[in-house]
Design an enzyme around this catalytic site. Structure first.
Site, PDB file in Angstrom:
ATOM      1  N   SER A 133       0.828  -1.210   0.000  1.00 45.58           N
ATOM      2  CA  SER A 133       0.000   0.000   0.000  1.00 45.58           C
ATOM      3  C   SER A 133       0.862   1.260   0.000  1.00 45.58           C
ATOM      4  O   SER A 133       0.526   2.264  -0.621  1.00 45.58           O
ATOM      5  CB  SER A 133      -0.913  -0.002   1.231  1.00 45.58           C
ATOM      6  OG  SER A 133      -1.878  -1.030   1.115  1.00 45.58           O
ATOM      7  N   GLU A 364      -4.133  -3.870  -7.027  1.00 47.48           N
ATOM      8  CA  GLU A 364      -4.266  -2.532  -7.622  1.00 47.48           C
ATOM      9  C   GLU A 364      -4.806  -1.497  -6.642  1.00 47.48           C
ATOM     10  O   GLU A 364      -5.616  -0.642  -6.995  1.00 47.48           O
ATOM     11  CB  GLU A 364      -5.113  -2.593  -8.898  1.00 47.48           C
ATOM     12  CG  GLU A 364      -4.227  -2.291 -10.093  1.00 47.48           C
ATOM     13  CD  GLU A 364      -4.966  -2.036 -11.365  1.00 47.48           C
ATOM     14  OE1 GLU A 364      -5.030  -2.972 -12.152  1.00 47.48           O
ATOM     15  OE2 GLU A 364      -5.429  -0.917 -11.567  1.00 47.48           O
TER      16      GLU A 364
HETATM   17  N1  CAA Z   1      -1.956  11.542 -10.164  1.00 41.64           N
HETATM   18  C1  CAA Z   1      -0.900  12.375 -10.191  1.00 41.64           C
HETATM   19  N2  CAA Z   1      -0.139  12.645  -9.106  1.00 41.64           N
HETATM   20  C2  CAA Z   1      -0.492  12.041  -7.962  1.00 41.64           C
HETATM   21  C3  CAA Z   1      -1.575  11.156  -7.850  1.00 41.64           C
HETATM   22  C4  CAA Z   1      -2.336  10.918  -9.019  1.00 41.64           C
HETATM   23  N3  CAA Z   1      -3.377  10.105  -9.003  1.00 41.64           N
HETATM   24  N4  CAA Z   1      -1.670  10.704  -6.590  1.00 41.64           N
HETATM   25  C5  CAA Z   1      -0.666  11.274  -5.900  1.00 41.64           C
HETATM   26  N5  CAA Z   1       0.037  12.094  -6.736  1.00 41.64           N
HETATM   27  C6  CAA Z   1       1.166  12.937  -6.389  1.00 41.64           C
HETATM   28  C7  CAA Z   1       0.781  13.921  -5.294  1.00 41.64           C
HETATM   29  O1  CAA Z   1       0.208  15.087  -5.840  1.00 41.64           O
HETATM   30  C8  CAA Z   1       2.118  14.196  -4.643  1.00 41.64           C
HETATM   31  O2  CAA Z   1       2.851  15.088  -5.462  1.00 41.64           O
HETATM   32  P1  CAA Z   1       3.683  16.358  -4.847  1.00 41.64           P
HETATM   33  O3  CAA Z   1       4.788  15.794  -4.028  1.00 41.64           O
HETATM   34  O4  CAA Z   1       4.143  17.094  -6.049  1.00 41.64           O
HETATM   35  O5  CAA Z   1       2.706  17.109  -4.007  1.00 41.64           O
HETATM   36  C9  CAA Z   1       2.826  12.860  -4.742  1.00 41.64           C
HETATM   37  O6  CAA Z   1       2.211  12.149  -5.823  1.00 41.64           O
HETATM   38  C10 CAA Z   1       2.742  12.025  -3.489  1.00 41.64           C
HETATM   39  O7  CAA Z   1       1.385  11.832  -3.202  1.00 41.64           O
HETATM   40  P2  CAA Z   1       0.874  11.378  -1.765  1.00 41.64           P
HETATM   41  O8  CAA Z   1       1.432  12.302  -0.740  1.00 41.64           O
HETATM   42  O9  CAA Z   1      -0.614  11.227  -1.837  1.00 41.64           O
HETATM   43  O10 CAA Z   1       1.587   9.945  -1.623  1.00 41.64           O
HETATM   44  P3  CAA Z   1       1.479   8.854  -0.496  1.00 41.64           P
HETATM   45  O11 CAA Z   1       2.826   8.289  -0.260  1.00 41.64           O
HETATM   46  O12 CAA Z   1       0.747   9.378   0.682  1.00 41.64           O
HETATM   47  O13 CAA Z   1       0.644   7.655  -1.200  1.00 41.64           O
HETATM   48  C11 CAA Z   1      -1.196   6.412  -2.044  1.00 41.64           C
HETATM   49  C12 CAA Z   1      -0.535   7.783  -1.823  1.00 41.64           C
HETATM   50  C13 CAA Z   1      -2.491   6.791  -2.762  1.00 41.64           C
HETATM   51  C14 CAA Z   1      -1.532   5.703  -0.758  1.00 41.64           C
HETATM   52  C15 CAA Z   1      -0.298   5.523  -2.955  1.00 41.64           C
HETATM   53  O14 CAA Z   1       0.837   5.082  -2.283  1.00 41.64           O
HETATM   54  C16 CAA Z   1      -1.046   4.322  -3.517  1.00 41.64           C
HETATM   55  O15 CAA Z   1      -1.788   4.448  -4.513  1.00 41.64           O
HETATM   56  N6  CAA Z   1      -0.826   3.142  -2.919  1.00 41.64           N
HETATM   57  C17 CAA Z   1      -1.385   1.891  -3.470  1.00 41.64           C
HETATM   58  C18 CAA Z   1      -0.452   1.322  -4.463  1.00 41.64           C
HETATM   59  C19 CAA Z   1      -1.130   0.372  -5.389  1.00 41.64           C
HETATM   60  O16 CAA Z   1      -2.232   0.600  -5.881  1.00 41.64           O
HETATM   61  N7  CAA Z   1      -0.439  -0.710  -5.684  1.00 41.64           N
HETATM   62  C20 CAA Z   1      -0.942  -1.680  -6.616  1.00 41.64           C
HETATM   63  C21 CAA Z   1       0.177  -2.203  -7.456  1.00 41.64           C
HETATM   64  S1  CAA Z   1      -0.317  -2.698  -9.041  1.00 41.64           S
HETATM   65  C22 CAA Z   1      -1.139  -4.147  -8.909  1.00 41.64           C
HETATM   66  O17 CAA Z   1      -1.499  -4.632  -7.881  1.00 41.64           O
HETATM   67  C23 CAA Z   1      -1.533  -4.672 -10.241  1.00 41.64           C
HETATM   68  C24 CAA Z   1      -1.374  -6.072 -10.504  1.00 41.64           C
HETATM   69  O18 CAA Z   1      -0.306  -6.633 -10.592  1.00 41.64           O
HETATM   70  C25 CAA Z   1      -2.621  -6.785 -10.822  1.00 41.64           C
END
Ligand code: CAA
Length: 380
Positions: A133, A364
């Site tokens: 995550s 995902e």
């Molecule tokens: N689009 C563009 N930029 C984004 C964004 C988005 N959707 N989401 C975040 N950002 C940017 C933010 O604006 C921020 O940028 P700045 O530093 O310039 O301000 C930067 O990214 C960091 O964002 P956060 O502070 O929100 O980051 P975080 O560390 O707190 O994490 C999270 C956010 C949403 C929890 C993220 O870590 C996440 O999505 N985690 C889940 C990961 C995931 O989905 N893994 C699945 C792997 S793939 C898989 O499973 C597929 C498979 O094989 C079947």
């Protein structure tokens, strides 16, 4: 805007091709593939020939050039056939989308077109043993080796890895910079130093190939980096935004299949001298299941349409993924309940659907992570 209540003739025929493939090819093979945890390599090749893979990649990149909305139509049908199969397909789009989003036209040609036209598979390598995550907490490193990048680290739960010709790897160039140090690098499977683990023995979606991948000082040329150093995290997040409606469509396909099986069984199964469908207890369950499937599909379609219109849809994609995944879990659980003891055996299809559905709440981005994304947007 695409009408939510009517598909164009082209969309209907696209949907029919996918339904036919799911009915004739995927459904008959699915129980055996599940039993043996076997990757459907030959069927994936057939899907490629029919243009049912690399759905959302542009035609000039060797893909089918579908909108995300049309991709969702296809994926729902394929997942109705078998969600493990659909996951293998969506994972390929997921692996190639970062290159489409962040790559130069030369990189798109070299790393996307050549792979997609050849029907080869790729893997999206973000998750690690200690960073699921918390994607920004990844530990795999990318070092500047002068004339090359050197990648070292381990990736976990990588879909298609055992069959992939190429990996899209997220690695940090400077851990102290957290997400701002993350880079996206394309690594060919043939590069020395890569070890792919065994196909994980999963509860559900057993035919989709899920492996660990270790990169031991793997060298790739400098022009294999997608975007600038430090841009990898945003590329990964944008990729997930684009992919989550398709994953939501997988969940809708599973839930719809379970609902259909439950309706059929409820009409046939007699207790107290009448079909169990005549009992209000069963009718209410079916009504709630159908409502959940329909509302999940609408949210999925909305998020897809927004992305197709070039809008930012992080919140809608997360809502669609969260709701559809939870719907798949609840609807398949209720389908097993309607089947009673028979539903709990491998002689009937609903137990597989229930096992398959669970993964939707995990991969995902878990349902909890989707709620974080939604809440952050609401409170921004
Ligand atoms: N689009 C563009 N930029 C984004 C964004 C988005 N959707 N989401 C975040 N950002 C940017 C933010 O604006 C921020 O940028 P700045 O530093 O310039 O301000 C930067 O990214 C960091 O964002 P956060 O502070 O929100 O980051 P975080 O560390 O707190 O994490 C999270 C956010 C949403 C929890 C993220 O870590 C996440 O999505 N985690 C889940 C990961 C995931 O989905 N893994 C699945 C792997 S793939 C898989 O499973 C597929 C498979 O094989 C079947």
């Amino acid at each position: 805007m695409q009408s939510l209540f009517g598909l164009t003739p082209e969309q209907q025929s696209l949907q029919e091709i996918a339904t036919r493939f799911a009915t004739d090819k995927i459904r008959p093979a699915a129980p055996g593939l599940d039993e043996r945890a076997e990757f459907p390599a030959a069927l994936i090749k057939e899907a490629h020939t029919l243009g049912l893979i690399n759905l959302t990649l542009p035609v000039e990149c060797g893909g089918s050039g579908l909108s995300i909305f049309d991709g969702c139509l296809v994926i729902e049908e394929i997942a109705w056939g078998c969600s493990g199969f659909a996951t293998s397909m969506v994972a390929n789009d997921l692996a190639l989308t970062p290159i489409r989003i962040g790559g130069t036209s030369e990189q798109r040609k070299r790393f996307v077109e050549s792979l997609a036209t050849g029907g080869l598979l790729a893997s999206f390598c973000l998750t690690e043993p200690g960073a699921g995550s918390d994607a920004a907490g990844l530990q795999t490193t990318v070092e500047d080796g002068g004339d090359c990048w050197i990648i070292t680290g381990a990736k976990q739960w990588i879909t298609n890895a055992g069959h992939a010709a190429q990996f899209t790897v997220f690695a940090t160039i400077d851990r102290t910079k957290k997400h701002k140090g993350i880079c996206c690098v394309v690594v060919p499977r043939s590069a020395p130093g890569i070890t792919v683990g065994h196909h994980e023995n999963k509860m559900g979606q057993r035919c989709s190939d899920t492996c660990s991948v270790v990169f031991d000082k793997v060298r790739v040329p400098k022009d294999h980096m997608i975007g600038a150093p430090g841009e990898g995290f945003k590329i990964a997040m944008q990729t997930l935004d684009a992919s989550r409606p398709m994953t939501a469509a997988i969940a809708v396909g599973i839930a719809r299949a379970a609902l259909e099986h439950a309706i059929g069984y409820a009409k046939e199964r007699k207790q107290f001298g009448v079909p169990i469908s005549s009992f209000q207890a069963i009718q209410f369950m079916l009504a709630d299941m159908a409502t959940a499937v329909e509302s999940s599909r609408l949210l999925t379609w909305k998020s897809a349409l927004m992305l197709d219109e070039g809008k930012v849809a992080s919140i809608e994609s997360s809502m669609a993924k969260r709701m559809s995944a939870d719907t798949a879990m609840s609807v398949t659980t209720d389908a097993v309940q309607i089947f009673g003891g028979y539903g709990y055996t491998k002689d009937y299809p609903v137990e597989k659907l229930m096992r398959d559905a669970k993964l939707l709440q995990i991969y995902e981005g878990t349902s909890q992570i989707q709620r974080i994304v939604i809440a952050r947007e609401l409170l921004r």
